[in-house]
Every structure is written in structure tokens, then in C-alpha cells.
Scaffold this active site. Sequence first.
Site, short mmCIF file in Angstrom:
data_model
loop_
_atom_site.label_atom_id
_atom_site.label_comp_id
_atom_site.label_asym_id
_atom_site.label_seq_id
_atom_site.Cartn_x
_atom_site.Cartn_y
_atom_site.Cartn_z
N ALA A 1 0.87 -1.18 0.00
CA ALA A 1 0.00 0.00 0.00
C ALA A 1 0.90 1.23 0.00
CB ALA A 1 -0.93 -0.02 1.21
N ALA B 1 1.17 4.46 -1.76
CA ALA B 1 0.99 5.91 -1.87
C ALA B 1 0.95 6.56 -0.48
CB ALA B 1 -0.29 6.21 -2.64
N PRO B 2 1.43 7.81 -0.39
CA PRO B 2 1.91 8.68 -1.47
C PRO B 2 3.35 8.44 -1.91
CG PRO B 2 1.97 9.87 0.59
CD PRO B 2 1.35 8.55 0.90
N GLY B 3 4.07 7.54 -1.22
CA GLY B 3 5.41 7.19 -1.69
C GLY B 3 6.52 7.39 -0.69
N LYS C 1 7.43 5.68 1.95
CA LYS C 1 8.15 4.45 2.28
C LYS C 1 8.78 3.82 1.04
CE LYS C 1 4.98 3.81 6.12
NZ LYS C 1 4.13 4.95 5.73
N GLU D 1 -0.70 0.37 -5.30
CA GLU D 1 -1.65 1.30 -4.69
C GLU D 1 -3.04 1.02 -5.23
OE1 GLU D 1 -3.76 3.69 -2.61
OE2 GLU D 1 -1.63 3.36 -2.14
N GLY E 1 -4.76 -5.29 -2.46
CA GLY E 1 -3.62 -6.07 -1.99
C GLY E 1 -3.88 -7.55 -1.80
N CYS F 1 -0.81 3.07 11.40
CA CYS F 1 -0.74 4.32 12.16
C CYS F 1 -1.92 4.38 13.12
CB CYS F 1 -0.71 5.54 11.23
SG CYS F 1 -2.12 5.67 10.11
#
Length: 479
Positions: free
Chosen positions: A125, A127-129, A131, A149, A177, A247
Site C-alpha cells: 500500500a 501511496a503517497p510514496g 516508504k 496502490e 492487496g 498508524c
Amino acid sequence: MAQHTVYFPDAFLTQMREAMPSTLSFDDFLAACQRPLRRSIRVNTLKISVADFLQLTAPYGWTLTPIPWCEEGFWIERDNEDALPLGSTTEHLSGLFYIQEASSMLPVAALFADGNAPQRVMDVAAAPGSKTTQIAARMNNEGAILANEFSASWVKVLHANISRCGISNVALTHFGGRVFGAAVPEMFDAILLDAPCSGEGVVRKDPDALKNWSPESNQEIAATQRELIDSAFHALRPGGTLVYSTCTLNREENEAVCRWLKETYPDEVEFLPLGDLFPGANKALTEEGFLHVFPQIYDCEGFFVARLRKTQAIPALPAPKYKVGNFPFSPVKDREAGQIRQAAASVGLNWDGNLRLWQRDKELWLFPVGIEALIGKVRFSRLGIKLAETHNKGYRWQHEAVIAHASPDNVNAFELTPQEAEEWYRGRDVYPQAAPVADDVLVTFQHQPIGLAKRIGSRLKNSYPRELVRDGKLFTSNA
């Protein structure tokens, strides 16, 4: 730092009292949640070393405090955010750093802990990028990354950030995913599943994050997470590493998901403890060896990270029923590839054996070799980087290839002044005081490639992509 009012459902507070270890203060938790989040950045070491970045930005008056779990990460304080937003600084536009929350740097740190050096990685997963770009930097743009994504609108944002950071070892996909376990079984050395979650840890950034929270929604989200981690575990090769992160703060979406995987595959799942990931990691350590980061511990977002190893193979899932379709690219023959490489070198573009030339009609692309094993198994939204378009007079080199593979030490490189660079980023032609000798010019600023230009008389014709053009103040030194 100013306070802000966070909305807390009563049931959430009850749940947090039960989830929080006795060594932590609930009052400290509430106080931390009311404080706005500290901003943080990560230096893009594909472009610049940490030492050189600190030297470059020293005159700006930025206060940079090291983040313990990421040697290239810093909390940042600056006085001129209103006059010059951090995302509009030229250092950000040229990809020298990424604005990334400190906690979100933890999963990649865990993925590469203990000398782990995976060659094929999936970010489920992406986005936004933040990681994906952190992974690419840790891999030094080598090997291959599959960045997936589910949201179509976020795929464009993901690509923009990958391109800005000069990354060329990534393939983008747009799937749920759940498909990967069946589609690409046991093909990845490492997988990051930063799972969609209830977002309980982000209240310092979004005080209304819990407006739609309920215990029932936690259960529904956890069910999805179990499906995602099961799929990811099937896609992981034996001996590979899986990092699961969220998170959020409740146990149902965190520890319970990992324990479910262990119960499902008791002989194949090994928990790898993270207590030695960085000095002080033990403050957030769970009995399983996971990191359950409450916001008061490190003054950051709430976060959860677990690291697992797949000890042996597991039975394969049924093959997917969808059709991938024809792959519209073909590899460039060696002789022609040599000619293309020579022409590219004349404008400062070079690449190593990790990338291979492919062609589609008049387009030339560079694909990471490590992703070729996946061709025919998944459908790509975008693969590698577009190098050039061919035309009667030669090649039209693409901006993303310049950002990723141009050498600022090329004989045709031309360093702009701050005033000239500001014109360049605004999409305007540049009229340098001393025009370059060459007709095709590699434009640089702060010794970083920022585009190609054609000299026409006394001006440099701007080729900066229209979608990247910026207005307003762009330079810290002028703020």
C-alpha cells in the site's frame, strides 16, 4: 507549541486505557495528542549525502534534530513557513529531501534491520510514496521494488514522488492487496504491508480523525488486514522478511493481526524482535517484540511495527482467474542498445546493469531487471522510467530519466544561478549572462540535474514539465 482540540470518543478512551502499558501515563498520552505534530523530513541519499545536505542548508537557519531510528531523518523547525512552504523550496523540488512523518520511517528501518539486503521488495500500500522512496534509497536504486496502490488517484501522486526523487527501480501496480498471494507466490525477498487502518495515531495531525471511529469499524478493518497480511505472506519467499505496520493504536488492528497470522501458520511464522532497532526502542516494545508507539513516547505520531520471518514454504493459493493481457514492450537488441547508451551518454545519461532497455513503438524505457520475472503475472500501471522518444533527428530525452540518471559532472552540464533556477522552475526560458557552448544542455542547480534545455541564440529553452511548474517564492535564501 500551541495546543489543539482533539475529538475523542468515550469508547476510544476506554480502549486506550486498556491497551496502554502500565509503564506509560494516560495523562501524558492525552497531553501529547493535544500538541500539534512536529514536522520531519528525510534526506534523499540517492541525491545527496546527509553531511552535504546539512552543509547546504546550514545558512537557512533550519533547526534539524536527528530522528533516532532513521539516520537520514530529522525533525525540522523553521521560522519562515508562511513566506516559503517547505514543499516549495528548491531542495524539495529537486528531490533532495522528502517530507515524511518520523514514525512512518520506522517500518523501512525494520525492513532493513540486522543487515537485511533484499533484492526484490513489495510495498503493498505504497501511496503517497514516502516508504517506497525510503526503500529505494536503502537499496541504492538497485534491485527492484513493486509499489502497489489500490486508489487510482493516488497512483499519480505515487509516480510523481518517485520521479522527483530520481528513482528508477520501481514498478507500479494498481490492485487490491489481496491479489498478490495468488498472483506472485513466494517471489519477494521482503514485503512491507503498511496496512489501511483506523488512523487512531494521526490525531496530532488531524484533530477530527476519530469523528467516524467506532469499535465495530475496528473489527471490520482488522478483518481486511488479516486478508492483506495473509496474501502478503503467500507472496513472500521462504526466509524472507515481512514488516506489518499501521498508524493506529488499538490491539485488534495490530498485535491481534500478527498473532492471527502466527496461529494460522504456526511453524512458518517467526516473530523477529525489534528491541535493538534503535537506542530507546525498548520503551515501545511489546512482549512479542513488536513496537507499539504511543505518541508521548517519542513525541511523534502513534504507530505500530512488527517484523516477521517466513521460515518455510506454505501451500499455494488457487491461481487468479483474471487475464493480464499482452505485454506491449519488447527488449531492445544488444547492438541497438549500445547505440542508445552512447547517445544518452553524450547528454550525461548513464545507467548500470540493474536496468535493461525495452521499447514500445517510438518509446524507449528502462526496466529494472529484477522485475522481469513478474511480467505476465501482474498488470503494471507503470514500469521503470521512460528514457526517450525516438524521432527522425535522434532522441527526445525524458525529464524523469534526467532526474534519475544524469551526471551533473557531464561536459555539457550548465549550472544556473538562483535567479535563473527560479525562472526554470516557473517554466520560463532562461537567459544566462554567459550562454553555454553546447546546443543540448544539462541544466543543474546546487550541482543537481533539474532538466535538459536546448540553446537557441542567447536563451535556454525550458523543457520543465508543465505539471511541475511552480509559482511563488522558491528559495530559502531569499525568504
